[in-house]
Design an enzyme around this catalytic site. Structure first.
Site, PDB file in Angstrom:
ATOM      1  N   GLY A 127       0.783  -1.235   0.000  1.00 53.07           N
ATOM      2  CA  GLY A 127       0.000   0.000   0.000  1.00 53.07           C
ATOM      3  C   GLY A 127       0.807   1.273   0.000  1.00 53.07           C
ATOM      4  O   GLY A 127       0.708   2.087  -0.905  1.00 53.07           O
ATOM      5  N   HIS A 149      -4.446  -7.605   4.929  1.00 49.96           N
ATOM      6  CA  HIS A 149      -3.007  -7.651   5.182  1.00 49.96           C
ATOM      7  C   HIS A 149      -2.766  -7.730   6.679  1.00 49.96           C
ATOM      8  O   HIS A 149      -3.378  -7.010   7.461  1.00 49.96           O
ATOM      9  CB  HIS A 149      -2.331  -6.407   4.606  1.00 49.96           C
ATOM     10  CG  HIS A 149      -0.943  -6.211   5.117  1.00 49.96           C
ATOM     11  ND1 HIS A 149       0.086  -7.046   4.783  1.00 49.96           N
ATOM     12  CD2 HIS A 149      -0.422  -5.312   5.987  1.00 49.96           C
ATOM     13  CE1 HIS A 149       1.181  -6.655   5.420  1.00 49.96           C
ATOM     14  NE2 HIS A 149       0.906  -5.611   6.164  1.00 49.96           N
ATOM     15  N   HIS A 153      11.329  -4.424   7.108  1.00 53.32           N
ATOM     16  CA  HIS A 153      11.777  -3.782   8.346  1.00 53.32           C
ATOM     17  C   HIS A 153      13.288  -3.603   8.349  1.00 53.32           C
ATOM     18  O   HIS A 153      13.846  -2.983   9.240  1.00 53.32           O
ATOM     19  CB  HIS A 153      11.324  -4.592   9.559  1.00 53.32           C
ATOM     20  CG  HIS A 153       9.832  -4.720   9.612  1.00 53.32           C
ATOM     21  ND1 HIS A 153       9.016  -3.637   9.826  1.00 53.32           N
ATOM     22  CD2 HIS A 153       9.006  -5.774   9.420  1.00 53.32           C
ATOM     23  CE1 HIS A 153       7.757  -4.033   9.794  1.00 53.32           C
ATOM     24  NE2 HIS A 153       7.726  -5.317   9.540  1.00 53.32           N
TER      25      HIS A 153
HETATM   26  N1  GLN Z   1      -1.459  -0.351   3.790  1.00 56.66           N
HETATM   27  C1  GLN Z   1      -0.610  -0.038   4.877  1.00 56.66           C
HETATM   28  C2  GLN Z   1       0.749   0.369   4.361  1.00 56.66           C
HETATM   29  O1  GLN Z   1       1.175  -0.142   3.397  1.00 56.66           O
HETATM   30  C3  GLN Z   1      -0.458  -1.202   5.830  1.00 56.66           C
HETATM   31  C4  GLN Z   1       0.296  -0.806   7.065  1.00 56.66           C
HETATM   32  C5  GLN Z   1       0.522  -1.913   8.051  1.00 56.66           C
HETATM   33  O2  GLN Z   1       0.358  -3.063   7.778  1.00 56.66           O
HETATM   34  N2  GLN Z   1       0.954  -1.585   9.209  1.00 56.66           N
HETATM   35  O3  GLN Z   1       1.437   1.190   4.918  1.00 56.66           O
HETATM   36 ZN    ZN Z   2       1.980  -4.521   7.510  1.00 52.95          ZN
END
Ligand code: GLN
Ligand code: ZN
Length: 759
Positions: free
Chosen positions: A428, A637, A690
Site C-alpha cells: 500500500g 493484510h 523492516h
Molecule cells: N497499507 C498499509 C501500508 O502499506 C499497511 C500498514 C501496516 O500493515 N501496518 O502502509
Molecule cells: Zn503490515
C-alpha cells in the site's frame, strides 16, 4: 523495611516529556548533534520535571527508574548483565552498546522489537544465551534514585521483575528456556536489592505483568520461589510486586505464600482480582496497591465507584494504596494543553497528569472517608449519538456478514482482472519523502491551500503509478501519500472520533503516536478514499487496489469509548467501511484491501477470553467487506506477529487474498494456513521491509519456490512483508525489481536453486 507505602501512587509516568523532548534529545544524539554529556544533562532535566510534578501533586509514593533512553525492558536486561555477546564484543562504551542493542549497527542487527503485552508499546526482546553471565549493574537505578534525592524527593526504583524478564526473553540457544535460568538471575537481583538498600532505598517495585496471562504451574512455582529467595536477602528494600493488564490468577496465592510486602493488582482490566483477593485469607502485614485508575485509557475515573472498590480492599488488607492500573506510559501526558478539544469531551478526559490527581484524591478519600469527591461527568451529550447508525446495527442479519462461496467469487474476479499466476503487488504505502511530509504539514497549518495540496498529492500518486508500471507490477497501489498515520487518517474523517493536538504516546524508542479518541457513535460523513483511488485508477489500465484500514486495527490504535462493548464500536466502524467499499466498487475499483495488522496484537492475554474477541473481530471485518459483488476482490493484510493463535480467525475473515508477513519466519505461516484449510489467495511476504537490506533475487526465488510447494500458483501472490513508507526509493526500486523478476522466473518454472542477481 517496615516503612509504610504511600497512600497513592502511579506505576510509572510518561517519559517522553510534555513536548516529546525525549524524541528530540535521543535523535539529536544519534545524529551527532549532541554528545553523551549533553544527552545525560537533558535526560536528567526530563526526569526532574516528572518527579517535581508528582511531588507537587502530593503523590504518596513516587517511582523512579521509569525513565528510559529507549525501553525499560532493555534497561532491566542491562541491569542484570544480559548483554548478548554479539554486542559486548563490539567494544563500545555502555551508552553506545545500549543503543546498538536497541537500534542495531552495521555489524549487528538490533534486538527483536515486539509488543508489550496487548498494548501499543513495543519492547526489545532480551536474548539469553547459555553463556549469559548475570551480574548486577544497578548504576542506572542508583543514579536516578540519588538524583531525585538531591531534589529532596524520596523515590521507589522500578525494575521489570525477574520472572517476567525471562518469560519475555528469547533463548539464543535452540530449545533453550530462559526461565530455567531464574535461580541464577535471582542472585543478580539480590545484589541489586542489596545495592539499593545500601543507598537508602526503602521500597522497590518489581513488575511481573507476565503473570496475568496463562502460566503453567511450573511457571507459577518459579515465581513463588523467586520472591521467597528475594525476600530472604538480608539487607533489602521492601518489595512491591506489581501486576497489570489483567487478573493474576494462581500467581496471587503464590505471591501471598512469600513475605513480599506489597502486591499490586489491576482492578480495571482485572476486576476478578478483587474476588480472588477476598478468597485469599488474611492479608496481615501486607499492602495491596489497588489499581483503580485506568492507566491505559483516557477517560476520567468514576471516583465514587473507585472508592467503593478501594474500601473493599481496605477491609481485607492491612494497608491500601490507590494506584493507576498500570504505568501511565500508555496515555498522553497532559490534558490541560488540549485547548482545541470540545469542552464536553474535555470534561470527560484524564491524561497522565490528571490521573495523578485522581489517585491522590482517591487515596485521601479512602483514608479520611467522607471526603467529598467531584461528581462524575453528566451523561454523554445527545450529539454523540447517531440513531441511524444504531438502527442499522440493530437491523443487521447474519447474511450481512457473508459473501458467496469462494470458487464463485474467484471465477468472477479472474474474469474481470485477468491476472497471471503469481500476481505481484505491494502492501500500500510507498516511501514517504521529507517533501511529502512537508506538504502535508503545510496543508494542515493552512499554508498550502486545498487545491495546491491535492495537486501535490496527485503528482505523487502519478509518480507511484508510473514507477510500478515501469517495474511491471500486476496490481498497483496509489501509495498512500495523503496518510501519515492510517488510523489518524480515517479518524479525522469519521464522526465519533476526536484528534488531540499533543496527545503523543510512546510506541517504541523515539517513536510516538497520537491515537484518536473514539467518544461517540461512528459514522461516515462522506467517501474517505474514493477520490485518491479513482484518480490513481484513471492513470492506468492495471487494477489499482483501494486501501482501507480494518475495524479491529482502527480500534486497536485509538482510545476507545468505555461505555459500550468493543464489539459494537467495531461494528459501527465496519459499517462506515462497508459503505466506503461499496463506493469504491461503484467508482470502478476492482480490488480493495482492508488492512488488519492489529488483529493478533489485540488478542486477549488469557486464552479463555480469546474466542469471544476473535468472534467479534472477524464479524466486524466481514461486515466491512461483504457488501461488494463477487467480482470485487477483497484483500487483507496482516503483519507484526506470529499468527499461530489467530490462524483460524484469519481463514474466517474470508478475504479473497491475504498478504501476510512471512519473510523472517521462512514461510512457516503457509503450513499453518494449510493446516486450517485455508484455500484462498495468499501473499506471503518475500521481502523483509523492516530491514534496509535489498533481498537478492535468488533469495526471493527460493522463498517463492518454498511457497509454491504449498500453495498452487493461481492462489499464490508475490509481495513484500508490509508497506514501504519507511523505506527509501533506491532500495524499493532494487527490491521490487528482484521481486518481479523472481515471480517471472518461478512462473515459467526454472531450476530450483540460488540464482545470480540481475546486473
Ligand atoms: N497499507 C498499509 C501500508 O502499506 C499497511 C500498514 C501496516 O500493515 N501496518 O502502509
Ligand atoms: Zn503490515
Amino acid at each position: 523495611m517496615g516503612t509504610t507505602f504511600g497512600q497513592s501512587t502511579v506505576l510509572g509516568y510518561p517519559r517522553i516529556g510534555g513536548n516529546r523532548e525525549l524524541k528530540r534529545i535521543v535523535e539529536d544524539h544519534w545524529a551527532g548533534r549532541i554528545d553523551a554529556d549533553e544527552l545525560a544533562t537533558a535526560s536528567a532535566a526530563l526526569r526532574a520535571q516528572v518527579w517535581r510534578t508528582l511531588r507537587d501533586a502530593r503523590l504518596g509514593s513516587i517511582p523512579s527508574n521509569t525513565f528510559s533512553h529507549y525501553d525499560h525492558v532493555l534497561d532491566t536486561a542491562v541491569a542484570v548483565g544480559a548483554v548478548p555477546r554479539r554486542f559486548a564484543r563490539l567494544g563500545l562504551c555502555p551508552l553506545d552498546t545500549y543503543f546498538a542493542m536497541a537500534r542495531g549497527v552495521d555489524a549487528e542487527p538490533a534486538l527483536e522489537l515486539t509488543k508489550w503485552f496487548d498494548t501499543n508499546y513495543h519492547y526489545l526482546v532480551p536474548e539469553i544465551d547459555d553463556d549469559t553471565a548475570f551480574t548486577a549493574d544497578p548504576q542506572k537505578a542508583l543514579r536516578e534514585y540519588h538524583e531525585a534525592r538531591e531534589l529532596g524527593i524520596e523515590t521507589r526504583p522500578v525494575l521489570v521483575g525477574p520472572a517476567t524478564l525471562l518469560l519475555l526473553s528469547k533463548s539464543g540457544t535452540p530449545g533453550g528456556r530462559p526461565l530455567d535460568r531464574l535461580p541464577e538471575l535471582i542472585d543478580a537481583y539480590a545484589d541489586i536489592l542489596g545495592a539499593l538498600a545500601g543507598a537508602g532505598v526503602r521500597w522497590v517495585q518489581l513488575d511481573e505483568p507476565a503473570y496475568v496471562g496463562d502460566r503453567d504451574p511450573a511457571e507459577v512455582t518459579a515465581l513463588r520461589d523467586a520472591y521467597a529467595r528475594l525476600c530472604a536477602v538480608r539487607e533489602r528494600p521492601a518489595i512491591f510486586v506489581a501486576s497489570y493488564f489483567g487478573e493474576l490468577g494462581d500467581a496471587l496465592p503464590a505471591l501471598l505464600d512469600t513475605p513480599v510486602e506489597a502486591i499490586g493488582l489491576d482492578l480495571v482490566a482485572g476486576p476478578g482480582n478483587l474476588r480472588r483477593l477476598a478468597g485469599a485469607g488474611p492479608l496481615r502485614g501486607r499492602t495491596i496497591v489497588a489499581g483503580l485508575v485506568d492507566g491505559r485509557n483516557v477517560w476520567r475515573t468514576d471516583l465514587r465507584a473507585a472508592v467503593a472498590a478501594g474500601a473493599v480492599v481496605a477491609g481485607l488488607a492491612d494497608h491500601v494504596s490507590v494506584a493507576t492500573s498500570c504505568s501511565l506510559l500508555h496515555v498522553p501526558v497532559d490534558l490541560s494543553v488540549e485547548t482545541g478539544l470540545a469542552p464536553e469531551l474535555r470534561d470527560r478526559l484524564a491524561f497522565a497528569r490528571q490521573k495523578v490527581d485522581e489517585v491522590v484524591l482517591l487515596g485521601r478519600a479512602l483514608r479520611d472517608g467522607g471526603t467529598s469527591l467531584p461528581a462524575p461527568p453528566p451523561p454523554a451529550p445527545a450529539q454523540w449519538r447517531d440513531d441511524s447508525v444504531r438502527g442499522r446495527l440493530a437491523a443487521l442479519r447474519h447474511s450481512d456478514r457473508r459473501r458467496s462461496a469462494y470458487p464463485q467469487r474467484a471465477a468472477a474476479q479472474q474474469a474481470r482482472l485477468n491476472l497471471p499466476p503469481l500476481p505481484t503487488t505491494t502492501i500500500g504505502s510507498f516511501p514517504q519523502t521529507a517533501e511529502l511530509r512537508r506538504a502535508r504539514a503545510e496543508h494542515r497549518a493552512g499554508r498550502l491551500d486545498e487545491a495546491g495540496y491535492v495537486a501535490r498529492m496527485r503528482a505523487e500518486v502519478e509518480h507511484v503509478i508510473r514507477f510500478q508500471e515501469r517495474l511491471g507490477l500486476d496490481v498497483l497501489v496509489h501509495g498512500e501519500p495523503e496518510r501519515n498515520d492510517m488510523v489518524q487518517y480515517f479518524g479525522e474523517q469519521l464522526d465519533g472520533f476526536a484528534a488531540t493536538a499533543h496527545g503523543w504516546v510512546q510506541s517504541y524508542g523515539s517513536r510516538c503516536v497520537r491515537p484518536p479518541i473514539i467518544h461517540g457513535d461512528v459514522a461516515r460523513r462522506a467517501p474517505m478514499t474514493v477520490g485518491w483511488s479513482t484518480y490513481a485508477q484513471s492513470l492506468t489500465d492495471r487494477p489499482v487496489k483501494g486501501m482501507l484500514t480494518g475495524p479491529v486495527t482502527i480500534l486497536a490504535w485509538s482510545f476507545v469509548r468505555a461505555d459500550q462493548p468493543l464489539a459494537d464500536t467495531a461494528d459501527q466502524v465496519a459499517l462506515a467501511l462497508r459503505d466506503e467499499c461499496r463506493d469504491l466498487e461503484a467508482a470502478g475499483i476492482r480490488v480493495i484491501q482492508v488492512d488488519e495488522p492489529a488483529l493478533r496484537e489485540t488478542l486477549p492475554l488469557r486464552r479463555s477470553e480469546q474466542q469471544a474477541y476473535l468472534d467479534w473481530a472477524v464479524g466486524a471485518f466481514r461486515l466491512a467487506t461483504s457488501g461488494v459483488a463477487d467480482g470485487t476482490q477483497i484483500h487483507t493484510h496482516l503483519c507484526y506477529s506470529e499468527f499461530g493463535a489467530v490462524i483460524t480467525a484469519i481463514d474466517a475473515l474470508d478475504a479473497d487474498v491475504t498478504s501476510i508477513e512471512a519473510s523472517r519466519s521462512r514461510m512457516e505461516v503457509l503450513d499453518d494456513l494449510a493446516a486450517v484449510g485455508y484455500r484462498r489467495g495468499v501473499g506471503p511476504g518475500v521481502w523483509d521491509i523492516h530491514s534496509p537490506r535489498v533481498p537478492a533475487r535468488g533469495e526471493v526465488v527460493e522463498a517463492l519456490r518454498r511457497a509454491a510447494a504449498v500453495v498452487p500458483p493461481e492462489r499464490l501472490w508475490v509481495n513484500p512483508d508490509c508497506g514501504l513508507k519507511t523505506r527509501g526509493y533506491p532500495e524499493v526500486e532494487a527490491s521490487l525489481e528482484h521481486l518481479v523478476s523472481a515471480a517471472d522466473e518461478v512462473r515459467v518454472g526454472g531450476p530450483v536453486g540460488t540464482l545470480p542477481d540481475r546486473p
